[in-house]
Design a protein around this motif. Structure first.
Motif, PDB file in Angstrom:
ATOM      1  N   SER A 289       4.242   0.815   2.180  1.00 28.02           N
ATOM      2  CA  SER A 289       3.973   0.024   3.187  1.00 28.02           C
ATOM      3  C   SER A 289       5.029  -1.511   3.135  1.00 28.02           C
ATOM      4  O   SER A 289       5.359  -1.451   1.999  1.00 28.02           O
ATOM      5  N   ASP A 290       5.046  -1.914   4.313  1.00 24.17           N
ATOM      6  CA  ASP A 290       5.765  -3.338   4.033  1.00 24.17           C
ATOM      7  C   ASP A 290       4.842  -4.397   3.676  1.00 24.17           C
ATOM      8  O   ASP A 290       3.388  -4.012   3.868  1.00 24.17           O
ATOM      9  N   ARG A 291       5.156  -5.619   3.385  1.00 27.61           N
ATOM     10  CA  ARG A 291       4.297  -6.836   2.932  1.00 27.61           C
ATOM     11  C   ARG A 291       3.289  -7.093   4.141  1.00 27.61           C
ATOM     12  O   ARG A 291       2.051  -7.476   3.703  1.00 27.61           O
ATOM     13  N   GLY A 292       3.486  -6.758   5.254  1.00 25.58           N
ATOM     14  CA  GLY A 292       2.588  -7.176   6.586  1.00 25.58           C
ATOM     15  C   GLY A 292       1.742  -6.116   6.739  1.00 25.58           C
ATOM     16  O   GLY A 292       0.889  -6.187   8.036  1.00 25.58           O
TER      17      GLY A 292
ATOM     18  N   LEU B 131       0.936  -1.233   0.044  1.00 28.93           N
ATOM     19  CA  LEU B 131       0.110  -0.215  -0.012  1.00 28.93           C
ATOM     20  C   LEU B 131       1.067   1.144   0.097  1.00 28.93           C
ATOM     21  O   LEU B 131       1.750   1.153   0.658  1.00 28.93           O
ATOM     22  N   ALA B 132       0.658   2.164  -1.002  1.00 27.62           N
ATOM     23  CA  ALA B 132       1.508   3.434  -0.767  1.00 27.62           C
ATOM     24  C   ALA B 132       0.598   4.526  -0.182  1.00 27.62           C
ATOM     25  O   ALA B 132      -0.573   4.590  -0.295  1.00 27.62           O
ATOM     26  N   GLY B 133       1.315   5.480   0.405  1.00 27.33           N
ATOM     27  CA  GLY B 133       0.531   6.774   0.642  1.00 27.33           C
ATOM     28  C   GLY B 133       1.367   7.969  -0.023  1.00 27.33           C
ATOM     29  O   GLY B 133       2.683   7.942  -0.261  1.00 27.33           O
ATOM     30  N   LEU B 134       0.007   9.096  -0.210  1.00 32.14           N
ATOM     31  CA  LEU B 134       0.954  10.026  -0.725  1.00 32.14           C
ATOM     32  C   LEU B 134       0.407  11.314  -0.041  1.00 32.14           C
ATOM     33  O   LEU B 134      -0.620  11.505   0.162  1.00 32.14           O
ATOM     34  N   ASP B 135       1.623  12.505  -0.222  1.00 37.19           N
ATOM     35  CA  ASP B 135       1.035  13.700   0.111  1.00 37.19           C
ATOM     36  C   ASP B 135       1.445  14.557  -0.892  1.00 37.19           C
ATOM     37  O   ASP B 135       2.799  14.705  -1.283  1.00 37.19           O
TER      38      ASP B 135
ATOM     39  N   HIS C 158       7.097   3.286   5.246  1.00 35.31           N
ATOM     40  CA  HIS C 158       8.586   3.621   4.870  1.00 35.31           C
ATOM     41  C   HIS C 158       8.743   4.866   3.793  1.00 35.31           C
ATOM     42  O   HIS C 158       8.076   4.508   2.799  1.00 35.31           O
ATOM     43  N   PRO C 159       8.917   5.821   4.159  1.00 36.64           N
ATOM     44  CA  PRO C 159       9.412   7.075   3.251  1.00 36.64           C
ATOM     45  C   PRO C 159       9.985   6.726   2.015  1.00 36.64           C
ATOM     46  O   PRO C 159      10.864   5.903   2.349  1.00 36.64           O
ATOM     47  N   ARG C 160       9.671   7.318   1.118  1.00 38.52           N
ATOM     48  CA  ARG C 160      10.571   7.153  -0.338  1.00 38.52           C
ATOM     49  C   ARG C 160      10.860   8.658  -0.793  1.00 38.52           C
ATOM     50  O   ARG C 160      10.400   9.546  -0.077  1.00 38.52           O
ATOM     51  N   PRO C 161      11.963   8.553  -1.573  1.00 35.76           N
ATOM     52  CA  PRO C 161      12.113   9.881  -2.040  1.00 35.76           C
ATOM     53  C   PRO C 161      11.216  10.726  -2.531  1.00 35.76           C
ATOM     54  O   PRO C 161      10.029   9.992  -3.284  1.00 35.76           O
TER      55      PRO C 161
ATOM     56  N   ALA D  37       6.307   9.307 -13.190  1.00 37.30           N
ATOM     57  CA  ALA D  37       7.540   9.042 -12.360  1.00 37.30           C
ATOM     58  C   ALA D  37       6.756   8.324 -10.980  1.00 37.30           C
ATOM     59  O   ALA D  37       7.159   7.307 -10.471  1.00 37.30           O
ATOM     60  N   LEU D  38       5.413   8.681 -10.808  1.00 41.55           N
ATOM     61  CA  LEU D  38       4.782   7.889  -9.535  1.00 41.55           C
ATOM     62  C   LEU D  38       4.307   6.752 -10.059  1.00 41.55           C
ATOM     63  O   LEU D  38       4.558   5.802  -9.442  1.00 41.55           O
ATOM     64  N   LEU D  39       3.934   6.242 -11.330  1.00 43.09           N
ATOM     65  CA  LEU D  39       3.391   5.224 -11.586  1.00 43.09           C
ATOM     66  C   LEU D  39       4.333   4.132 -11.706  1.00 43.09           C
ATOM     67  O   LEU D  39       4.534   2.842 -11.435  1.00 43.09           O
ATOM     68  N   ALA D  40       5.498   4.734 -12.411  1.00 39.15           N
ATOM     69  CA  ALA D  40       6.843   3.763 -12.371  1.00 39.15           C
ATOM     70  C   ALA D  40       7.236   3.247 -11.093  1.00 39.15           C
ATOM     71  O   ALA D  40       7.698   1.959 -10.669  1.00 39.15           O
ATOM     72  N   LEU D  41       7.449   4.380 -10.054  1.00 42.46           N
ATOM     73  CA  LEU D  41       7.456   3.863  -8.601  1.00 42.46           C
ATOM     74  C   LEU D  41       6.553   3.012  -7.849  1.00 42.46           C
ATOM     75  O   LEU D  41       7.025   1.735  -7.282  1.00 42.46           O
ATOM     76  N   LEU D  42       5.301   2.946  -8.313  1.00 44.98           N
ATOM     77  CA  LEU D  42       4.199   2.353  -7.862  1.00 44.98           C
ATOM     78  C   LEU D  42       4.285   0.791  -8.269  1.00 44.98           C
ATOM     79  O   LEU D  42       4.069  -0.328  -7.416  1.00 44.98           O
ATOM     80  N   GLU D  43       4.867   0.826  -9.441  1.00 45.35           N
ATOM     81  CA  GLU D  43       4.830  -0.440 -10.142  1.00 45.35           C
ATOM     82  C   GLU D  43       5.989  -1.074  -9.426  1.00 45.35           C
ATOM     83  O   GLU D  43       6.102  -2.374  -9.158  1.00 45.35           O
ATOM     84  N   LYS D  44       7.261  -0.469  -9.309  1.00 47.35           N
ATOM     85  CA  LYS D  44       8.497  -1.107  -8.699  1.00 47.35           C
ATOM     86  C   LYS D  44       8.057  -1.688  -7.090  1.00 47.35           C
ATOM     87  O   LYS D  44       8.756  -2.600  -6.924  1.00 47.35           O
ATOM     88  N   GLU D  45       7.329  -0.801  -6.630  1.00 43.99           N
ATOM     89  CA  GLU D  45       7.115  -1.256  -5.052  1.00 43.99           C
ATOM     90  C   GLU D  45       5.849  -2.228  -4.961  1.00 43.99           C
ATOM     91  O   GLU D  45       5.412  -2.423  -3.956  1.00 43.99           O
TER      92      GLU D  45
END
Length: 168
Positions: free
Chosen positions: A34-37, A19-23, A42-45, A58-66
């Motif tokens: 998030s972690d898988r549990g 799960l990702a969070g955005l501000d 966990h903050p990302r750049p 850029a966001l979609l690439a990061l979300l796919e990678k994660e």
């Protein structure tokens, strides 16, 4: 798929998805994952905002990678509970992202998340310059952690509810 409720999230977070969070800021997009549990955010750049198409790519690439299965986005609600221009910008961002991705979004009341993030960074003795570069990702982590905590409480409540079909 655009917006879902927090109760609908667990069904989207299967097969090792996170799960990702955005501000959303005017200059940057803070991101946390998030972690898988689903225990920790966990903050990302940050993603430095340029124009929507570049920001979205850029966001979609990061979300796919994660391996993200859904996104919680901070909704900047005023202290009186009303929605102002910043909340409208967040809703417009989600509408635009929905045209580019099937990822579902959940809105999360982000009141005071930036304040809490800044206090934490100050307590960690970050200089003003270093805080400026990390504040949006720290706020995204606060938003995401709120969602993760809510998911944990929903899960705990579901496990303790009596079965309505069983005899008393």
């Amino acid at each position: 798929m655009a917006v879902i409720t927090i109760e609908q999230l667990p069904a989207r977070l299967v097969d090792g998805r996170t799960l990702a969070g955005l501000d959303l800021g005017d200059k940057t997009i803070g991101v946390a994952v998030s972690d898988r549990g689903f225990s920790f955010a966990h903050p990302r750049p940050v993603i430095v905002r340029k124009k929507f198409s570049l920001d979205a790519a850029a966001l979609l690439a990061l979300l796919e990678k994660e391996n993200v299965g859904a996104v919680a986005i901070g909704l900047p609600i005023n202290m009186d509970g009303s929605e102002g221009p910043r909340a409208q910008k967040s809703r417009a961002f989600v509408r635009n992202m929905a045209q580019l991705s099937d990822l579902p979004f959940v809105f999360w009341d982000e009141r005071l998340s930036t304040v809490a993030a800044e206090r934490t960074l100050i307590e960690m003795d970050f200089s003003r310059a270093k805080r400026a570069g990390k504040i949006d990702s720290a706020a995204a982590a606060f938003i995401l952690q709120g969602v993760l905590d809510r998911l944990q409480s929903l899960d705990a409540a579901a496990r303790t509810e009596p079965d309505p079909w069983s005899a008393p």
